[in-house]
Design a protein around this motif. Structure first.
Motif, short mmCIF file in Angstrom:
data_model
loop_
_atom_site.label_atom_id
_atom_site.label_comp_id
_atom_site.label_asym_id
_atom_site.label_seq_id
_atom_site.Cartn_x
_atom_site.Cartn_y
_atom_site.Cartn_z
N CYS A 110 1.13 -1.19 -0.29
CA CYS A 110 -0.54 -0.19 -0.11
C CYS A 110 0.67 0.98 0.21
CB CYS A 110 -0.82 -0.43 1.24
SG CYS A 110 -2.30 -1.27 1.38
N SER A 111 1.86 1.31 0.59
CA SER A 111 2.33 2.44 0.84
C SER A 111 3.30 2.62 -0.01
CB SER A 111 3.76 2.36 2.15
OG SER A 111 4.68 1.10 2.22
N SER A 112 3.71 1.94 -1.41
CA SER A 112 5.33 1.60 -2.04
C SER A 112 4.16 1.33 -2.81
CB SER A 112 6.36 0.95 -1.24
OG SER A 112 7.06 1.70 0.07
N LYS A 113 3.58 0.16 -3.27
CA LYS A 113 3.39 -0.21 -4.35
C LYS A 113 2.30 0.17 -5.24
CE LYS A 113 6.56 -3.50 -4.08
NZ LYS A 113 6.90 -4.97 -3.33
N GLY A 114 0.85 1.23 -4.43
CA GLY A 114 -0.13 1.59 -5.27
C GLY A 114 -1.04 0.97 -4.44
N ALA A 115 -1.11 -0.08 -4.13
CA ALA A 115 -2.65 -0.77 -3.54
C ALA A 115 -3.25 -0.04 -2.45
CB ALA A 115 -2.09 -2.19 -3.06
N ASP A 116 -4.49 0.88 -2.44
CA ASP A 116 -5.73 0.84 -1.78
C ASP A 116 -5.53 -0.48 -0.55
OD1 ASP A 116 -5.97 3.59 -2.91
OD2 ASP A 116 -6.74 1.84 -4.17
N LEU A 117 -5.92 -1.49 -0.81
CA LEU A 117 -6.45 -2.47 -0.27
C LEU A 117 -5.19 -3.30 -0.50
CD1 LEU A 117 -7.61 -4.11 1.97
CD2 LEU A 117 -9.73 -4.31 0.20
N SER A 118 -4.10 -3.98 0.47
CA SER A 118 -3.80 -5.36 0.56
C SER A 118 -4.37 -6.39 1.51
CB SER A 118 -2.26 -5.15 0.73
OG SER A 118 -2.33 -4.80 1.99
N ILE A 119 -4.19 -8.06 0.59
CA ILE A 119 -4.66 -9.68 1.07
C ILE A 119 -3.58 -10.03 1.64
CG2 ILE A 119 -6.61 -10.55 1.02
CD1 ILE A 119 -8.00 -8.34 -0.79
N GLY A 120 -3.48 -10.23 3.18
CA GLY A 120 -2.59 -10.92 3.31
C GLY A 120 -2.94 -12.98 2.51
N SER A 121 -3.23 -12.93 1.70
CA SER A 121 -3.61 -13.98 0.46
C SER A 121 -2.78 -15.39 0.58
CB SER A 121 -3.78 -13.84 -0.81
OG SER A 121 -4.08 -14.41 -1.73
N ARG A 122 -3.82 -15.91 0.97
CA ARG A 122 -4.06 -17.80 0.85
C ARG A 122 -3.88 -18.35 -0.33
NH1 ARG A 122 -8.53 -18.92 5.44
NH2 ARG A 122 -9.33 -17.35 4.00
N TYR A 123 -4.81 -18.28 -0.85
CA TYR A 123 -5.03 -18.86 -2.90
C TYR A 123 -3.92 -17.96 -4.24
CZ TYR A 123 -8.10 -21.08 0.74
OH TYR A 123 -8.20 -21.32 2.45
N VAL A 124 -3.14 -17.22 -3.73
CA VAL A 124 -3.17 -16.69 -4.89
C VAL A 124 -2.35 -16.91 -5.81
CG1 VAL A 124 -1.56 -14.94 -3.71
CG2 VAL A 124 -2.48 -14.13 -6.13
N VAL A 125 -1.39 -17.88 -4.61
CA VAL A 125 -0.15 -18.86 -5.43
C VAL A 125 -0.46 -20.25 -4.77
CG1 VAL A 125 2.15 -18.97 -5.84
CG2 VAL A 125 1.16 -16.87 -5.49
N GLY A 126 -1.11 -21.08 -5.99
CA GLY A 126 -1.26 -22.27 -5.06
C GLY A 126 -2.25 -21.97 -4.04
N VAL A 127 -2.43 -22.86 -2.68
CA VAL A 127 -3.24 -23.45 -1.72
C VAL A 127 -1.72 -23.42 0.08
CG1 VAL A 127 -4.78 -24.54 0.09
CG2 VAL A 127 -5.23 -24.37 -2.43
N ASN A 128 -1.86 -22.45 0.40
CA ASN A 128 -0.72 -21.63 1.27
C ASN A 128 -1.84 -22.33 3.10
OD1 ASN A 128 1.79 -21.84 -0.37
ND2 ASN A 128 0.91 -19.56 -1.09
N VAL A 129 -1.78 -23.22 2.75
CA VAL A 129 -2.72 -23.33 4.29
C VAL A 129 -1.78 -24.58 5.51
CG1 VAL A 129 -4.64 -23.63 6.04
CG2 VAL A 129 -5.10 -22.48 3.85
N VAL A 130 -1.79 -24.27 6.71
CA VAL A 130 -1.57 -25.36 7.17
C VAL A 130 -2.09 -25.70 8.43
CG1 VAL A 130 1.05 -25.93 8.57
CG2 VAL A 130 1.41 -24.91 6.62
N ASN A 131 -2.05 -27.40 9.02
CA ASN A 131 -3.14 -27.21 9.95
C ASN A 131 -4.38 -27.64 9.72
OD1 ASN A 131 0.04 -27.86 10.97
ND2 ASN A 131 -0.16 -26.37 12.32
N TRP A 132 -4.33 -27.39 8.87
CA TRP A 132 -6.35 -27.38 8.76
C TRP A 132 -6.24 -28.55 7.71
CZ3 TRP A 132 -8.86 -22.38 5.67
CH2 TRP A 132 -9.22 -21.92 7.26
N PRO A 133 -7.92 -29.41 8.76
CA PRO A 133 -8.14 -30.23 7.88
C PRO A 133 -8.66 -30.10 6.12
CG PRO A 133 -9.40 -29.80 9.45
CD PRO A 133 -8.64 -28.83 9.72
N MET A 134 -8.60 -31.61 5.44
CA MET A 134 -8.41 -30.85 3.99
C MET A 134 -9.82 -30.25 3.77
SD MET A 134 -7.73 -30.99 0.99
CE MET A 134 -6.04 -31.83 0.92
N SER A 135 -11.01 -31.14 5.10
CA SER A 135 -12.15 -30.29 4.68
C SER A 135 -12.67 -29.02 4.79
CB SER A 135 -13.82 -31.44 5.94
OG SER A 135 -12.71 -30.85 7.26
#
Length: 250
Positions: A110-135
């Motif tokens: 947001c401060s340097s690259k022009g975004a108005d809202l930045s999201i910490g995304s689990r799914y923008v590059v594959g699926v990045n989730v640890v310790n959740w059951p598959m369901s």
């Protein structure tokens, strides 16, 4: 004064609260923290109040009378932040599912690259989730796909709760008109940001499920999200149609 505030809503997070506060304050960039506590029976708010003595003018506390939902906690936090001079306002969980080390990356988006809202995304590059059951991974992943399809937002992780807003975005949204208080709150805020034409960027993060404390997820929260998305979309179409009709006939 720091230009960035991290809002952390809490309910029974005594096992995590001190560690998450210290982790945020250990970052290379200066952040302030606002804990919004819903009168936790386990004394989370009391612990935050104790830590204020150590982190004077860095750590702040809003104590609420009871548990009235994640969305209302954030709304109160947003309003508090907008009364101050913060330019970047974050949402983050207390349970370390959101890594404090990613705060600077969201800030820089947001401060340097022009975004108005930045999201910490689990799914923008594959699926990045640890310790959740598959369901639960499948539920979350396909919920985001469903929201993306219904709303038309080009966002992979529409239900993410780790985000950074420029203050201008929150100033533009009528916070008193936010309808949802649970899981759907995150979707509604992104949808309103999208409708206002703000730049939304996803920053890839790794989401790690809590190891301490109890999850607040429930069937009612999920149901609110599923049906709330349809309601939001229909309302946006209806409002757009009314605007078009006024333009055409007046």
């Amino acid at each position: 004064m720091a230009d960035a505030l991290v809002i952390i809503p809490t309910f029974n997070e005594i096992e995590n609260i001190e560690a998450i506060i210290r982790a945020v304050f250990s970052q290379n960039k200066e952040f302030h923290i606002l804990v919004v506590d819903d009168n936790s029976p386990d004394m989370t708010g009391y612990k935050a109040k104790e830590l204020q003595e150590e982190f004077h003018n860095q750590l702040f506390l809003l104590e609420r009378e009871g548990k009235t939902g994640l969305g209302t906690a954030y709304i109160e936090g947003f309003k508090w932040a907008l009364q101050k001079d913060y330019h970047y306002i974050f949402e983050m969980d207390a349970d370390f599912s959101h890594n404090p080390n990613d705060l600077v990356r969201l800030y820089e988006a947001c401060s340097s690259k022009g975004a108005d809202l930045s999201i910490g995304s689990r799914y923008v590059v594959g699926v990045n989730v640890v310790n959740w059951p598959m369901s639960r991974i499948l539920l979350s992943y396909f919920a985001s796909k469903y929201v993306r399809f219904v709303t038309g937002m080009e966002i992979h992780d529409t239900t993410a709760g780790f985000v950074c807003y420029r203050r201008e975005v929150l100033e533009s949204i009528n916070l008193d008109k936010i309808e949802f208080v649970g899981y759907a709150f995150q979707i509604e805020m992104k949808f309103k940001t999208h409708l206002l034409g703000y730049e939304i960027v996803e920053v890839p993060v790794i989401f790690t499920d809590r190891t301490k404390g109890k999850s607040k997820m429930s069937k009612g929260i999920i149901s609110e999200a599923i049906f709330g998305v349809i309601k939001m979309k229909l309302k946006s179409i209806f409002n757009h149609k009314k605007t078009w009709q006024r333009t055409l006939f007046f």
